[in-house]
Structure formats: structure tokens, C-alpha cells
Scaffold this motif. Structure first.
Motif, PDB file in Angstrom:
ATOM      1  N   ASP A 120      16.392  23.729  -2.332  1.00 45.39           N
ATOM      2  CA  ASP A 120      17.518  24.270  -1.572  1.00 45.39           C
ATOM      3  C   ASP A 120      18.834  23.658  -2.026  1.00 45.39           C
ATOM      4  OD1 ASP A 120      16.676  21.820  -0.553  1.00 45.39           O
ATOM      5  OD2 ASP A 120      17.316  22.275   1.500  1.00 45.39           O
ATOM      6  N   VAL A 121      18.803  22.390  -2.398  1.00 41.20           N
ATOM      7  CA  VAL A 121      20.001  21.725  -2.913  1.00 41.20           C
ATOM      8  C   VAL A 121      20.416  22.338  -4.240  1.00 41.20           C
ATOM      9  CG1 VAL A 121      20.845  19.549  -3.879  1.00 41.20           C
ATOM     10  CG2 VAL A 121      19.657  19.564  -1.673  1.00 41.20           C
ATOM     11  N   ALA A 122      19.453  22.555  -5.116  1.00 45.59           N
ATOM     12  CA  ALA A 122      19.745  23.166  -6.418  1.00 45.59           C
ATOM     13  C   ALA A 122      20.308  24.567  -6.245  1.00 45.59           C
ATOM     14  CB  ALA A 122      18.482  23.199  -7.271  1.00 45.59           C
ATOM     15  N   ALA A 123      19.777  25.315  -5.289  1.00 43.02           N
ATOM     16  CA  ALA A 123      20.252  26.682  -5.055  1.00 43.02           C
ATOM     17  C   ALA A 123      21.688  26.688  -4.539  1.00 43.02           C
ATOM     18  CB  ALA A 123      19.326  27.384  -4.065  1.00 43.02           C
ATOM     19  N   GLN A 124      21.997  25.793  -3.618  1.00 37.33           N
ATOM     20  CA  GLN A 124      23.368  25.697  -3.097  1.00 37.33           C
ATOM     21  C   GLN A 124      24.346  25.333  -4.208  1.00 37.33           C
ATOM     22  OE1 GLN A 124      22.346  22.874   0.195  1.00 37.33           O
ATOM     23  NE2 GLN A 124      23.671  24.198   1.412  1.00 37.33           N
ATOM     24  N   ALA A 125      23.963  24.374  -5.021  1.00 35.25           N
ATOM     25  CA  ALA A 125      24.845  23.931  -6.100  1.00 35.25           C
ATOM     26  C   ALA A 125      25.119  25.061  -7.083  1.00 35.25           C
ATOM     27  CB  ALA A 125      24.217  22.737  -6.824  1.00 35.25           C
ATOM     28  N   LYS A 126      24.089  25.817  -7.413  1.00 32.89           N
ATOM     29  CA  LYS A 126      24.253  26.932  -8.348  1.00 32.89           C
ATOM     30  C   LYS A 126      25.142  28.017  -7.756  1.00 32.89           C
ATOM     31  CE  LYS A 126      21.624  30.183 -11.185  1.00 32.89           C
ATOM     32  NZ  LYS A 126      20.255  30.641 -11.586  1.00 32.89           N
ATOM     33  N   GLU A 127      24.972  28.296  -6.479  1.00 36.72           N
ATOM     34  CA  GLU A 127      25.749  29.345  -5.825  1.00 36.72           C
ATOM     35  C   GLU A 127      27.234  28.999  -5.759  1.00 36.72           C
ATOM     36  OE1 GLU A 127      26.061  31.609  -1.469  1.00 36.72           O
ATOM     37  OE2 GLU A 127      24.410  30.216  -1.885  1.00 36.72           O
ATOM     38  N   VAL A 128      27.543  27.747  -5.450  1.00 43.40           N
ATOM     39  CA  VAL A 128      28.929  27.331  -5.244  1.00 43.40           C
ATOM     40  C   VAL A 128      29.586  26.831  -6.527  1.00 43.40           C
ATOM     41  CG1 VAL A 128      30.421  25.767  -3.919  1.00 43.40           C
ATOM     42  CG2 VAL A 128      28.402  26.777  -2.842  1.00 43.40           C
ATOM     43  N   GLY A 129      28.788  26.359  -7.464  1.00 43.82           N
ATOM     44  CA  GLY A 129      29.348  25.828  -8.705  1.00 43.82           C
ATOM     45  C   GLY A 129      29.833  24.394  -8.595  1.00 43.82           C
ATOM     46  N   LEU A 130      29.156  23.612  -7.742  1.00 44.86           N
ATOM     47  CA  LEU A 130      29.468  22.193  -7.581  1.00 44.86           C
ATOM     48  C   LEU A 130      28.204  21.381  -7.858  1.00 44.86           C
ATOM     49  CD1 LEU A 130      31.672  22.333  -4.353  1.00 44.86           C
ATOM     50  CD2 LEU A 130      32.446  21.730  -6.661  1.00 44.86           C
ATOM     51  N   PRO A 131      28.340  20.095  -8.136  1.00 43.36           N
ATOM     52  CA  PRO A 131      27.169  19.290  -8.477  1.00 43.36           C
ATOM     53  C   PRO A 131      26.138  19.211  -7.352  1.00 43.36           C
ATOM     54  CG  PRO A 131      29.175  18.185  -9.181  1.00 43.36           C
ATOM     55  CD  PRO A 131      29.606  19.334  -8.317  1.00 43.36           C
ATOM     56  N   ARG A 132      24.864  19.128  -7.748  1.00 43.18           N
ATOM     57  CA  ARG A 132      23.783  19.001  -6.782  1.00 43.18           C
ATOM     58  C   ARG A 132      23.929  17.747  -5.931  1.00 43.18           C
ATOM     59  NH1 ARG A 132      18.342  19.064  -9.927  1.00 43.18           N
ATOM     60  NH2 ARG A 132      19.651  18.057 -11.499  1.00 43.18           N
ATOM     61  N   SER A 133      24.492  16.693  -6.517  1.00 39.68           N
ATOM     62  CA  SER A 133      24.604  15.431  -5.781  1.00 39.68           C
ATOM     63  C   SER A 133      25.419  15.576  -4.503  1.00 39.68           C
ATOM     64  CB  SER A 133      25.221  14.355  -6.673  1.00 39.68           C
ATOM     65  OG  SER A 133      26.510  14.737  -7.123  1.00 39.68           O
ATOM     66  N   LEU A 134      26.382  16.495  -4.507  1.00 37.04           N
ATOM     67  CA  LEU A 134      27.199  16.745  -3.321  1.00 37.04           C
ATOM     68  C   LEU A 134      26.342  17.308  -2.193  1.00 37.04           C
ATOM     69  CD1 LEU A 134      29.911  17.145  -1.808  1.00 37.04           C
ATOM     70  CD2 LEU A 134      30.119  19.329  -3.000  1.00 37.04           C
ATOM     71  N   PHE A 135      25.549  18.321  -2.504  1.00 40.98           N
ATOM     72  CA  PHE A 135      24.732  18.975  -1.477  1.00 40.98           C
ATOM     73  C   PHE A 135      23.547  18.106  -1.072  1.00 40.98           C
ATOM     74  CE2 PHE A 135      27.042  22.265  -3.719  1.00 40.98           C
ATOM     75  CZ  PHE A 135      27.653  22.918  -2.641  1.00 40.98           C
ATOM     76  N   ALA A 136      23.110  17.226  -1.978  1.00 41.92           N
ATOM     77  CA  ALA A 136      22.053  16.278  -1.625  1.00 41.92           C
ATOM     78  C   ALA A 136      22.540  15.314  -0.544  1.00 41.92           C
ATOM     79  CB  ALA A 136      21.613  15.517  -2.865  1.00 41.92           C
ATOM     80  N   VAL A 137      23.773  14.847  -0.681  1.00 46.49           N
ATOM     81  CA  VAL A 137      24.352  13.976   0.346  1.00 46.49           C
ATOM     82  C   VAL A 137      24.498  14.722   1.657  1.00 46.49           C
ATOM     83  CG1 VAL A 137      26.453  12.734   1.034  1.00 46.49           C
ATOM     84  CG2 VAL A 137      25.519  12.415  -1.261  1.00 46.49           C
ATOM     85  N   ARG A 138      24.961  15.956   1.598  1.00 46.89           N
ATOM     86  CA  ARG A 138      25.131  16.727   2.830  1.00 46.89           C
ATOM     87  C   ARG A 138      23.798  16.955   3.532  1.00 46.89           C
ATOM     88  NH1 ARG A 138      29.713  21.295   1.155  1.00 46.89           N
ATOM     89  NH2 ARG A 138      31.426  19.797   0.858  1.00 46.89           N
ATOM     90  N   LYS A 139      22.743  17.166   2.749  1.00 43.14           N
ATOM     91  CA  LYS A 139      21.417  17.356   3.343  1.00 43.14           C
ATOM     92  C   LYS A 139      20.962  16.084   4.053  1.00 43.14           C
ATOM     93  CE  LYS A 139      16.719  18.896   2.322  1.00 43.14           C
ATOM     94  NZ  LYS A 139      15.798  19.510   1.313  1.00 43.14           N
ATOM     95  N   ALA A 140      21.373  14.952   3.531  1.00 41.12           N
ATOM     96  CA  ALA A 140      20.968  13.659   4.096  1.00 41.12           C
ATOM     97  C   ALA A 140      21.896  13.179   5.212  1.00 41.12           C
ATOM     98  CB  ALA A 140      20.923  12.607   2.992  1.00 41.12           C
ATOM     99  N   LYS A 141      22.891  13.950   5.537  1.00 40.91           N
ATOM    100  CA  LYS A 141      23.961  13.508   6.436  1.00 40.91           C
ATOM    101  C   LYS A 141      23.446  12.863   7.719  1.00 40.91           C
ATOM    102  CE  LYS A 141      27.746  15.409   9.217  1.00 40.91           C
ATOM    103  NZ  LYS A 141      28.562  16.623   9.503  1.00 40.91           N
ATOM    104  N   GLU A 142      22.452  13.449   8.350  1.00 36.20           N
ATOM    105  CA  GLU A 142      21.999  12.971   9.650  1.00 36.20           C
ATOM    106  C   GLU A 142      21.347  11.595   9.576  1.00 36.20           C
ATOM    107  OE1 GLU A 142      22.913  14.485  12.374  1.00 36.20           O
ATOM    108  OE2 GLU A 142      23.890  15.964  11.071  1.00 36.20           O
TER     109      GLU A 142
END
Length: 229
Positions: A120-142
Motif C-alpha cells: 500500500d505504501v508503494a502504491a501511494q508513492a507511485k500514485e503521488v510521485g513522492l518517495p515511499r519513505s514519506l508514506f511509510a512514516v505516515r502509515k506508522a504515525k499512530e
């Protein structure tokens, strides 16, 4: 270097055995001797010498910055069994659970998280065009609040950690900020110093997953009271 009898050098070790722990102890002794005087406190030197041991590079000691509460914060977090977030699976694989259990016996590999390879992180990154590391942090936010964060690979992950602290009040117990590279690296580390979070930072462009792991292992040593051993 070669033996007089022409045999491979491993025969020296066969004839004069040294265990892994003995080799490590001799290595640390050599580092202490070669380094000589230094201006770091004993806990800070424990981190520096382990980074030097990892890289064989004595300039590591000159690049480190510590918040005033870094060691107290890390000890409290480790004793409490704080979750650990890593920006790479190399870090997740490299962390010694045995070392963590020296501080809190309840630690397991399941307490160490990394989402950078999640679909899911890889898919978000591909869709938005930003690094996976950004969405990985957001997934871990809680789970980031009160956690120990290790960043050795992705400066964008550190930028997002900084934002979460500054804009959303997310407060990791400790951030080990050691991303390596050329883009966003310097500014991500410099910004971390201004967040008010407890931190250990390797200044400049240098860093890497092995160094972040080495730093956490050193913090475990400090928390266990085995500094200098």
C-alpha cells in the motif's frame, strides 16, 4: 602480509584462536588507544566508538550531535519496551533483539517496524510521485509517539518526522537521525535539531543504516550500565 610457510593467513587464527567477542574487545581497545583524548562524555564516546568500529573512520566522533536529554530519553524508552521504527528493512534486520532484551526482556522482533516495502505504501508513492519513505512514516504515525526512530537511509522520512513533531505534536522518545546522501540530507538533520525532540545526529552527508543500528546498540550499552566494557 604473508606467512613464511606460504599458507593462507587464516592459519594464524587457527594457531592462535580468538573468539568473536575477543576480537571485538581488542578492536575497541585499539580504537580507545588510537583516539587518545576526546572531548565527549563517556556515554557519547560509547556511541562514537561503536560508529568508528563500524566504519574504521575516526572522523565519526567529530560529526555527532546529541540533545541534552538523549541518553535519559533512550534509557527510559528502552526500559519501557518502546516500539522501534526504522526507515529501512536493513535496519530492522540488523537490530539485535538480544541487546534490546538486556534492557527489557519482553522485546521481540515484532516490536521493530518498517513499512517502506509494504504494497500500500508503494502504491501511494507511485500514485503521488513522492518517495515511499514519506508514506511509510505516515502509515506508522499512530505508533511513533513515544517510539524510538532510526533513520539511516531516507532523509525524506526524517523531514516527515520533523513535520509531525512540529505540526501535529507527535513526539518520538528518541530520533537517531543518520540518513545518508545528497538530496534533503543536510536540511533534514539541521531541522531535527530545532524540533525539541531528543536526538542523536550524524551531521553532514554521511550516515547509513549500519550506523543507525550501531548507534542504537551503543544506547543499549549505555542504558545497561556497561559503558567502557
Amino acid at each position: 602480509m604473508k606467512r613464511a610457510d606460504g599458507k593462507p593467513l587464516i592459519h594464524d587464527l587457527y594457531e592462535h584462536p580468538l573468539s568473536g567477542p575477543e576480537i571485538e574487545a581488542r578492536s575497541f581497545a585499539a580504537i580507545d588507544t588510537e583516539m587518545g583524548n576526546y572531548s565527549l562524555s563517556q556515554p557519547q564516546w560509547e556511541v562514537a566508538r561503536r560508529l568508528i568500529h563500524t566504519t574504521a573512520d575516526f572522523t565519526m566522533a567529530e560529526l555527532l550531535s546529541f540533545s541534552v536529554d538523549a541518553f535519559d530519553a533512550s534509557r527510559e524508552a528502552l526500559l519501557a519496551g518502546a516500539k522501534i521504527y526504522a526507515d529501512s528493512n536493513m535496519i530492522r534486520s540488523g537490530i539485535s533483539v538480544a541487546r534490546l532484551r538486556q534492557i527489557n526482556p519482553d522485546y521481540s522482533h515484532e516490536d521493530i517496524f518498517c513499512h517502506v516495502a509494504d504494497e500500500d505504501v508503494a502504491a501511494q508513492a507511485k500514485e503521488v510521485g513522492l518517495p515511499r519513505s514519506l508514506f511509510a512514516v505516515r502509515k506508522a504515525k499512530e505508533m511513533l509517539h513515544g517510539s524510538i526512530v532510526l533513520l539511516g537511509n531516507a532523509p525524506v522520512a526524517l523531514l516527515e518526522i520533523n513535520r509531525l513533531a512540529m505540526e501535529e505534536g507527535i513526539r518520538p522518545a528518541l530520533v537517531i537521525g543518520m540518513p545518508v546522501g545528497f538530496i534533503h540530507v543536510l536540511e533534514s538533520k539541521e531541522e531535527l535539531l530545532r524540533t525539541g525532540l531528543p536526538y542523536v545526529v550524524l551531521n553532514g552527508r554521511r550516515g547509513g543504516s549500519p550506523l543507525a543500528v550501531a548507534c542504537l546498540h551503543a544506547m543499549c550499552t549505555v542504558a545497561s550500565g556497561q559503558v567502557g566494557v
